[in-house]
Design an enzyme around this catalytic site. Structure first.
Site, short mmCIF file in Angstrom:
data_model
loop_
_atom_site.label_atom_id
_atom_site.label_comp_id
_atom_site.label_asym_id
_atom_site.label_seq_id
_atom_site.Cartn_x
_atom_site.Cartn_y
_atom_site.Cartn_z
N GLU A 1 7.38 21.86 -2.94
CA GLU A 1 5.87 22.75 -2.41
C GLU A 1 5.45 23.85 -3.52
OE1 GLU A 1 7.99 24.73 0.97
OE2 GLU A 1 5.45 24.61 2.17
N ASN B 1 -3.65 -1.75 7.31
CA ASN B 1 -4.79 -1.91 7.43
C ASN B 1 -4.30 -4.17 6.79
OD1 ASN B 1 -5.36 0.37 6.93
ND2 ASN B 1 -4.76 0.27 4.91
N ASP C 1 -2.29 14.72 7.33
CA ASP C 1 -2.17 13.74 6.57
C ASP C 1 -0.45 13.67 5.59
OD1 ASP C 1 -2.37 10.63 5.48
OD2 ASP C 1 -3.46 10.43 4.45
N ARG D 1 -1.94 3.65 17.02
CA ARG D 1 -2.24 5.25 16.28
C ARG D 1 -3.21 5.75 16.83
NH1 ARG D 1 -2.05 4.38 10.50
NH2 ARG D 1 -0.61 5.67 9.67
N GLU E 1 4.41 9.41 -0.55
CA GLU E 1 2.80 9.42 -0.72
C GLU E 1 2.07 10.42 -1.84
OE1 GLU E 1 0.01 8.14 1.63
OE2 GLU E 1 -1.94 8.43 0.87
N ARG F 1 -11.22 17.72 10.85
CA ARG F 1 -10.13 16.11 10.40
C ARG F 1 -9.04 16.80 11.61
NH1 ARG F 1 -8.09 12.81 5.74
NH2 ARG F 1 -6.46 12.00 6.32
N LYS G 1 -3.83 0.15 13.91
CA LYS G 1 -4.51 1.08 13.79
C LYS G 1 -6.48 0.98 14.33
CE LYS G 1 -6.41 2.98 9.00
NZ LYS G 1 -5.57 2.82 7.63
N TRP H 1 -13.71 12.72 3.29
CA TRP H 1 -12.31 12.77 4.06
C TRP H 1 -11.98 13.98 4.53
CZ3 TRP H 1 -10.76 7.82 3.71
CH2 TRP H 1 -10.91 7.15 2.70
N GLU I 1 -10.83 4.35 9.21
CA GLU I 1 -10.69 4.73 7.40
C GLU I 1 -11.05 2.79 8.09
OE1 GLU I 1 -7.04 5.37 6.33
OE2 GLU I 1 -7.33 7.64 5.93
N GLU J 1 0.74 -1.17 0.00
CA GLU J 1 -0.06 -0.19 -0.28
C GLU J 1 0.79 1.86 -0.07
OE1 GLU J 1 -3.71 -0.31 2.60
OE2 GLU J 1 -3.72 1.83 2.18
O1 GCW Z 1 -2.15 7.90 4.38
C1 GCW Z 1 -3.58 7.27 4.12
C2 GCW Z 1 -3.36 6.76 3.41
C3 GCW Z 1 -3.51 4.95 3.59
C4 GCW Z 1 -3.07 4.62 5.05
C5 GCW Z 1 -3.31 5.26 6.40
C6 GCW Z 1 -3.09 5.28 7.80
C7 GCW Z 1 -2.44 2.65 5.53
O2 GCW Z 1 -3.42 7.09 2.07
O3 GCW Z 1 -3.56 4.41 2.15
O4 GCW Z 1 -3.41 3.09 5.40
O5 GCW Z 1 -2.95 7.23 5.81
O6 GCW Z 1 -2.08 5.97 8.01
O7 GCW Z 1 -3.05 4.55 7.58
#
Ligand code: GCW
Length: 603
Positions: A434, A137, A299, A253, A327, A270, A216, A464, A220, A94
């Site tokens: 950036e 996950n 994130d 987490r 990411e 959020r 986790k 989200w 999500e 992932e």
């Molecule tokens: O950044 C987001 C990602 C998910 C990830 C989640 C997390 C593993 O898009 O893919 O899941 O965070 O940190 O749990």
């Protein structure tokens, strides 16, 4: 050890001795033509040896007094978001951009552990001492690693152990139900606790130095204690209790937020979520429960403020989580060396102590490594892996020096032109990235799902919780206490005051904290709209320059490596132009304000 002299003396001596250095510390001294590394055990000697490698010839020159080295943080960990079975959407890894998993292939642990061993050595050279081998996950196949498939985890642990690395496992909170057939996973239920206790006993039978669980929960879609009306401290402490007899740790987490938000609802923010969930639990977590907090409140965006949670839980052990896998920072197709960003995070002082000092539970990062021949897909992304490890060892290290160290080790005997060129293309790359992506801390604007490339409104009307609220007059999220979501008030002073007002908020975070008109004048003297245009043109120009520098280095290294990077620069430039044009057009159309310099923006 090299025996290089006729008189039988040694150039290098590795000695066991000297207490007080801890498990991983070492001393180095040079006297009478001999360099001596001393440590109290194997791990210290290992790190001492890699230190000598870093010094190179200097380790064997002159004479110098004893120097002591000890890691600032005891836990320096990489989390692999690797799936055992290829996931239909997320693939084998992932958010992985370096091929398949190093650990899992064809639905099982790799039979050939040579590469895993080489990886262990690489990590030891970076100073990393812990690895979680599967995705947070936890899907159905992966849930079984905890029980009937623990033998496969043990094989990986055996390969990594000689390099001072302890193995951790991500587990599903619902494991007793999914694997044990219990009716509930309620953390206060005796049978549930009994199940975990027996499962953990078997884990330690297979892996005596097992590091612990990563969880986790209630995030999500992952299961957690909320389903049973229990708190996250109840959940974490139940696992901490079963790990405690064996010296294990639970990494719990803090990435808990509502991912099914209604975009019309302006009261839910959020960014507030982790603090709101966890600060009331300060003091409730067991000593071997670590709360793993992402470095920013959202994130892993290219620019975020430091998470206010890190400084707000004095009676909890926080670990700070970074994302080495890129990411949101170019997915290892773009050069984006994150050392300066991480260093800013680690030096940030929420109170008297810096984040680097507060991270008592350690520094953790999501790995960027896979089975790609260059390990990290983009060969230059190796610099991120190395820098993470070195900053975990010494959070106040100068990132530029760490970069030069990496260059020296990766390209030994590089002529000055090559070393300078590598430094030039990496050093400013985070700021260039950036510049051509989301402006002034507002974040996201990426394509939904895979998160690569621009889509200004991609997440604007999604569930989200990541919005920028651009309209014809202005842009940004009002997170002030006075008129906004109140997020700014989650910081202690002076930060809460500084972030509260657009007059004192640092430019680079302005749109994270405030909604301002396009004509708002930044501290730089530019309006917000002109800043957006200027940075997007500059960002692309900087990529063009970096690409030219890279082209000039051809012939100075292995051609395959040069070609791989050159090819990725083409894609980076294409993508950076796309970002520039989409972002500039979007804001010209919204605001109707022309570029003061009359450059081409597509209407
Ligand atoms: O950044 C987001 C990602 C998910 C990830 C989640 C997390 C593993 O898009 O893919 O899941 O965070 O940190 O749990």
């Amino acid at each position: 050890m090299r025996d290089a002299s006729d008189d039988g003396s040694y150039d290098l001596v590795l000695a066991l001795g000297a207490g007080g250095l801890g498990d991983e510390g070492f001393t180095v001294a040079r006297e009478g033509g001999t360099t001596t590394v001393t440590a109290s055990g194997g791990r210290g000697l290992l790190y001492g040896l890699f230190h000598v490698v870093r010094l190179g010839e200097a380790a064997f020159t002159g004479a110098w007094a004893l120097r002591t080295h000890r890691p600032a943080l005891a836990l320096r960990m990489l989390d692999h978001w690797d799936n055992v079975a290829v996931h239909p959407v997320m693939g084998q890894v992932e958010r992985g951009y370096a091929g398949g998993s190093l650990f899992w292939d064809d639905g099982r642990a790799r039979g050939d552990v040579e590469r895993v061993r080489a990886y262990g050595r690489l990590l030891a050279a970076c100073g990393i001492n812990a690895v979680a081998v599967n995705n947070v996950n936890v899907h159905e196949t992966e849930a079984h690693l905890l029980t009937d498939r623990i033998g496969e985890v043990a094989l990986l642990a055996d390969a990594l152990r000689p390099y001072g690395i302890r193995t951790h496992l991500s587990v599903t909170f619902a494991a007793p139900v999914v694997l044990g057939g219990t009716a509930t996973a309620d953390p206060l239920d005796g049978a549930v606790r009994g199940w975990w206790s027996e499962a953990t006993r078997r884990v330690y039978e297979a892996i005596p130095d097992f590091g612990g669980y990563v969880v986790k929960a209630d995030s999500e879609g992952q299961p957690g204690p909320f389903a049973y009306g229990r708190s996250h401290a109840d959940g974490a402490n139940m696992l901490a209790a079963v790990l405690e007899p064996y010296g294990g740790t639970v990494h719990w987490r803090a990435f808990v937020y509502n991912h099914r938000q209604d975009w019309r609802d302006r009261t839910t923010d959020r960014a507030r979520a982790a603090y709101d969930h966890f600060v009331p639990l300060d003091g409730a977590f067991a000593g071997n429960a670590v709360l793993q907090v992402k470095h920013g409140p959202m994130d892993f965006q290219v620019r975020e403020p430091v998470s206010p949670l890190i400084g707000a839980m004095p009676r909890t052990r926080p670990a700070v989580e970074l994302q080495v896998t890129q990411e949101y920072t170019g997915q290892q197709r773009h050069v984006c060396w994150l050392g300066p960003m991480w260093s800013e995070v680690l030096r940030f002082r929420p109170e008297d102590t810096s984040v680097g000092g507060l991270a008592r539970g350690g520094l953790v990062a999501v790995s960027n490594v896979g089975d790609d021949p260059f390990w990290t897909g983009h060969p230059l992304a190796q610099a991120n892996l190395y820098t993470f490890g070195r900053l975990a060892w010494r959070p106040d290290a100068e990132p530029g020096e760490v970069l030069d160290e990496w260059i020296g080790l990766t390209f030994p005997d590089a002529p000055a032109r090559l070393a300078d060129g590598l430094h030039a293309v990496l050093d400013g790359s985070w700021r260039s990235y950036e510049k051509y992506t989301a402006p002034l801390g507002v974040g996201f604007m990426v394509q939904p799902g895979h998160h690569y490339g621009p889509s200004v409104d991609g997440y604007e009307y999604s569930p989200w919780g990541t919005y920028h609220f651009a309209d014809r007059d202005g842009i940004g999220v009002d997170r002030s206490v006075a008129t906004g979501t109140g997020y700014a008030g989650q910081y202690g002073k002076p930060w809460s005051e500084l972030y509260e007002s657009p007059d004192t908020c640092p430019d680079e975070l302005l749109l994270f904290f405030h909604h301002v008109p396009y004509g708002h004048v930044l501290k730089s003297g530019k309006t917000v709209i002109q800043h957006i245009y200027d940075t997007h043109f500059e960002g692309v120009e900087e990529v063009e320059e970096a690409r030219a520098v890279w082209a000039s280095l051809s012939g100075l290294m292995d051609p395959a490596r040069h070609a791989r990077v050159a090819e990725r620069y083409e894609e980076q430039l294409r993508c950076a132009r796309e970002w520039r044009d989409q972002v500039n057009s979007y804001f010209l159309r919204k605001s109707g304000v022309a570029d003061a310099r009359g450059r081409l923006i597509h209407l």
